[in-house]
Design a protein around this motif. Structure first.
Motif, mmCIF file in Angstrom:
data_model
loop_
_atom_site.group_PDB
_atom_site.id
_atom_site.type_symbol
_atom_site.label_atom_id
_atom_site.label_comp_id
_atom_site.label_asym_id
_atom_site.label_seq_id
_atom_site.Cartn_x
_atom_site.Cartn_y
_atom_site.Cartn_z
ATOM 1 N N GLU A 1 1.048 -1.612 0.158
ATOM 2 C CA GLU A 1 0.215 -0.447 0.098
ATOM 3 C C GLU A 1 0.847 1.542 0.003
ATOM 4 N N VAL A 2 0.560 2.126 -1.003
ATOM 5 C CA VAL A 2 1.671 3.302 -1.144
ATOM 6 C C VAL A 2 1.200 4.036 -0.466
ATOM 7 N N LYS A 3 -0.456 4.457 -0.282
ATOM 8 C CA LYS A 3 -1.510 5.731 0.135
ATOM 9 C C LYS A 3 -2.597 4.589 0.771
ATOM 10 N N PRO A 4 -3.236 5.943 1.654
ATOM 11 C CA PRO A 4 -4.287 4.636 1.596
ATOM 12 C C PRO A 4 -5.384 4.542 0.474
ATOM 13 N N GLY A 5 -6.168 2.866 0.125
ATOM 14 C CA GLY A 5 -6.293 2.376 -1.066
ATOM 15 C C GLY A 5 -5.789 2.303 -1.926
ATOM 16 N N THR A 6 -4.701 2.492 -2.090
ATOM 17 C CA THR A 6 -4.453 2.187 -3.271
ATOM 18 C C THR A 6 -2.296 1.234 -2.932
ATOM 19 N N THR A 7 -2.489 0.083 -4.066
ATOM 20 C CA THR A 7 -1.525 -0.773 -4.023
ATOM 21 C C THR A 7 -0.786 -0.792 -4.929
ATOM 22 N N VAL A 8 -0.027 -1.265 -5.335
ATOM 23 C CA VAL A 8 1.030 -1.333 -6.612
ATOM 24 C C VAL A 8 2.243 -2.418 -6.523
ATOM 25 N N ILE A 9 2.502 -2.953 -6.913
ATOM 26 C CA ILE A 9 3.686 -4.281 -6.735
ATOM 27 C C ILE A 9 5.016 -3.604 -6.289
ATOM 28 N N ARG A 10 5.341 -3.945 -5.654
ATOM 29 C CA ARG A 10 7.237 -3.534 -5.191
ATOM 30 C C ARG A 10 8.136 -4.603 -5.037
ATOM 31 N N CYS A 11 9.009 -5.240 -5.448
ATOM 32 C CA CYS A 11 10.041 -5.411 -5.545
ATOM 33 C C CYS A 11 10.679 -5.015 -4.197
ATOM 34 N N PHE A 12 11.875 -6.416 -3.693
ATOM 35 C CA PHE A 12 12.427 -5.938 -2.531
ATOM 36 C C PHE A 12 14.091 -6.890 -3.663
ATOM 37 N N TYR A 13 14.654 -6.138 -3.241
ATOM 38 C CA TYR A 13 15.977 -7.367 -4.179
ATOM 39 C C TYR A 13 16.989 -7.254 -3.134
ATOM 40 N N VAL A 14 18.052 -8.479 -3.282
ATOM 41 C CA VAL A 14 19.545 -8.800 -2.846
ATOM 42 C C VAL A 14 20.611 -8.400 -3.866
ATOM 43 N N GLY A 15 21.597 -7.090 -3.786
ATOM 44 C CA GLY A 15 22.322 -8.072 -4.699
ATOM 45 C C GLY A 15 23.689 -6.672 -4.188
ATOM 46 N N PRO A 16 24.651 -6.992 -4.709
ATOM 47 C CA PRO A 16 25.819 -5.954 -4.391
ATOM 48 C C PRO A 16 25.994 -4.556 -4.136
ATOM 49 N N GLU A 17 25.226 -4.408 -5.142
ATOM 50 C CA GLU A 17 24.604 -2.608 -4.960
ATOM 51 C C GLU A 17 23.422 -2.457 -5.092
ATOM 52 N N GLY A 18 23.025 -0.663 -5.349
ATOM 53 C CA GLY A 18 21.993 -0.683 -5.414
ATOM 54 C C GLY A 18 21.655 -0.176 -7.041
ATOM 55 N N ILE A 19 20.826 -0.205 -7.753
ATOM 56 C CA ILE A 19 20.407 -0.094 -9.098
ATOM 57 C C ILE A 19 19.507 1.141 -9.492
ATOM 58 N N ASP A 20 19.672 1.586 -10.464
ATOM 59 C CA ASP A 20 18.917 2.878 -10.865
ATOM 60 C C ASP A 20 17.473 2.154 -11.023
ATOM 61 N N GLU A 21 16.491 2.625 -10.131
ATOM 62 C CA GLU A 21 15.350 2.226 -10.176
ATOM 63 C C GLU A 21 14.369 2.219 -11.557
ATOM 64 N N SER A 22 15.204 3.957 -12.236
ATOM 65 C CA SER A 22 14.447 3.693 -14.416
ATOM 66 C C SER A 22 14.922 2.454 -15.245
ATOM 67 N N HIS A 23 16.252 1.540 -14.125
ATOM 68 C CA HIS A 23 16.250 0.576 -14.899
ATOM 69 C C HIS A 23 15.743 -0.377 -14.920
ATOM 70 N N LEU A 24 15.540 -1.031 -13.817
ATOM 71 C CA LEU A 24 15.138 -1.754 -13.402
ATOM 72 C C LEU A 24 14.110 -1.763 -13.797
ATOM 73 N N SER A 25 12.834 -0.851 -13.857
ATOM 74 C CA SER A 25 11.691 -0.658 -14.464
ATOM 75 C C SER A 25 11.607 -1.022 -15.962
ATOM 76 N N ASP A 26 12.661 -0.782 -16.329
ATOM 77 C CA ASP A 26 13.115 -0.910 -18.142
ATOM 78 C C ASP A 26 13.045 -2.298 -18.339
ATOM 79 N N PHE A 27 13.874 -2.768 -16.984
ATOM 80 C CA PHE A 27 13.882 -4.417 -17.367
ATOM 81 C C PHE A 27 12.987 -5.162 -17.142
ATOM 82 N N ALA A 28 12.554 -4.523 -15.924
ATOM 83 C CA ALA A 28 10.558 -5.374 -15.560
ATOM 84 C C ALA A 28 9.724 -5.868 -17.308
ATOM 85 N N ALA A 29 10.429 -4.100 -17.223
ATOM 86 C CA ALA A 29 9.444 -4.101 -18.891
ATOM 87 C C ALA A 29 9.230 -5.689 -20.400
#
Length: 486
Positions: free
Chosen positions: A419-447
């Motif tokens: 839940e990102v705000k009352p009444g609104t939910t999204v899919i959230r991905c938790f990941y384990v990796g050696p370092e953080g990855i740019d969110e826009s890059h992960l979005s493109d990868f998922a798409a």
């Protein structure tokens, strides 16, 4: 109570029976902001019968499976009904599915034919492909293939707990069972004009927005491709909509832009696909002066619990079992449907063991957890597994996790509905990796690997995935983890 389904029976012939009585009545309006396209019942029936003749002329035999890869166009319901008319087995799929996703489905389905729309991803599969333009070149007519209402009619793919989509097999009589919704949810009448906000190729639209109004002899109104949520009130008024159906997310988007809706003929709204937030319900009533009636259901049985004008749901509840439904609420709150329900699936495609595992004797286990009030009202509490809901689609976390762990920078991943705000939910991905990855890059990868509605909207790097006593991912803990501060 619902009378037994007639026999012999054909789903498409039943849906288009109004064409025999009133061929000149408007069956379908494809509504855009500037102009609209209209189809009469007689025209729809003629096209469907011609498509049936054309498909059989291509050498297909009754029982063959036809994979529909069509966009948000009228060809989708025409091909769907044409296949059913001919005794074939149509398999509607979302145009948003990627090549890897639809290839996996085709390998499981083994279709005899793929009907393809422009720019819709096709499977890597040897089945012949028929362009949608060819549907309009088909001529002639064949009588509908009548038969046992228990025989396989169509297949819908839905995400499973195994992490891969599974085919849900429905009999021709499933459409007859939908009559329980006419009074138990819609209050559907022959003179209604049902505006459904979804695309042609969504099963919610296909059933509630098209099959049911046509079977009742009413008029279906579907927004043209590209219509935005804030334009829907204009279409309601312009086309004299008496009923409006949408997923909760569409209601939210529309009401944010248009706080007051003037639709003089509107009687009420209908909602399904996910839990309707009370704030959205309140905003709709303030905007229109009408109510929203919610329904609870699933691909395996359509809807079976709902509120209706004749029996509104108490505050916070989804509604009551539709008249004729036979459901059970166990001591643990698990909701089950009796195998005698005419809307219940035949089973999962080529998966008898998985089908048997979802049954407790004569009861099909829905996977939903509910509370039953003293008057029989049903309140939805959530899934008793880890399935997620994205815009009305059920999504398996395992499917999302399998796609994201293909990324070279991700060691492990867990997907949850957050839940990102009352009444609104999204899919959230938790990941384990050696370092953080740019969110826009992960979005493109998922798409590149997942349909848009399956893609995570929030990515969070953590040191390790939490586990429970059984060694499985503790999704409950992840679901309640607060969002990172901006």
């Amino acid at each position: 109570m619902l009378a037994p389904c007639p026999s012999p029976f054909n789903m498409a012939a039943y849906v288009l029976e109004a064409a025999r009585e009133n061929p000149g009545k408007t069956a379908l309006v494809i509504a855009g902001p500037a102009k609209a396209q209209r189809w009469r019942y007689g025209e729809i029936r003629a096209h469907v019968a011609a498509i049936a003749a054309g498909l059989l002329g291509h050498g297909l035999q009754p029982g063959d499976r036809v994979l529909l890869r069509l966009g948000n166009t009228v060809e989708f319901p025409l091909a769907y009904l044409g296949a059913l008319w001919a005794g074939l087995v149509p398999v509607p799929t979302s145009a948003a599915l990627t090549v890897p996703e639809i290839t996996a489905i085709a390998a499981d389905l083994r279709p005899a034919l793929v009907i393809a729309g422009a720019e819709v991803p096709l499977p890597a599969h040897p089945a012949p492909v028929l362009p949608e333009a060819a549907l309009h070149e088909m001529e002639g007519e064949v009588a509908p293939q009548m038969g046992d209402p228990e025989r396989l009619g169509y297949v819908i793919y839905t995400s499973g707990t195994s992490g891969r989509p599974r085919g849900v097999m429905h009999a021709h009589r499933a459409v007859w069972a939908r009559r329980m919704m006419w009074e138990g949810w819609y209050d559907l009448r022959e003179d209604d004009r049902m505006l459904h906000a979804g695309a042609f190729n969504w099963t919610y639209t296909l059933g509630t927005g098209l099959m049911d109004p046509w079977a009742r002899g009413a008029t279906a109104v579907i927004p043209a491709a590209g219509v935005k949520p804030e334009q829907l009130p204009l279409l309601m008024a312009r086309h004299d909509a008496t009923l409006f159906a949408a997923a909760p997310g569409v209601y939210r988007q529309m009401l944010r832009q248009v706080p007051e809706i003037r639709a003089p003929k509107l009687r009420h709204g209908l909602s399904a696909g996910e839990k309707l937030p009370e704030a959205t319900r309140t905003a709709w009533t303030a905007a229109t002066g009408t109510e929203i009636y919610e329904a609870l259901g699933m691909s395996e049985c359509s809807t079976y619990v709902s509120g209706s004008p004749a029996r509104p749901a108490p505050e916070g509840a989804s509604g009551y079992p539709q008249p004729g439904r036979r459901i059970r609420v166990g001591e643990d709150g698990h909701l089950a449907i009796h195998r005698s329900d005419p809307g219940l699936m035949l089973g999962y495609l080529d998966a008898p063991e998985e089908t048997a595992a979802r049954h407790d004797g004569d009861w099909f286990l829905t996977g939903d957890t509910v509370a039953e009030g003293p008057d029989g009202a049903i309140t939805y509490l959530g899934r008793n597994d880890d399935m997620m809901n994205a815009g009305g689609y059920r999504v398996s976390p395992l499917e999302v996790e399998a796609a994201m762990t293909d990324h070279p920078g991700i060691i492990a991943a867990a997907a949850v509905e957050a839940e990102v705000k009352p009444g609104t939910t999204v899919i959230r991905c938790f990941y384990v990796g050696p370092e953080g990855i740019d969110e826009s890059h992960l979005s493109d990868f998922a798409a590149s690997r997942l349909a848009r509605y399956k893609c995570p909207r929030v990515f969070t790097r953590i040191e390790a995935l939490p586990s429970n006593a059984n060694g499985k991912i503790n999704r409950t803990l992840l679901r309640h983890r607060p969002l990172d501060p901006a």
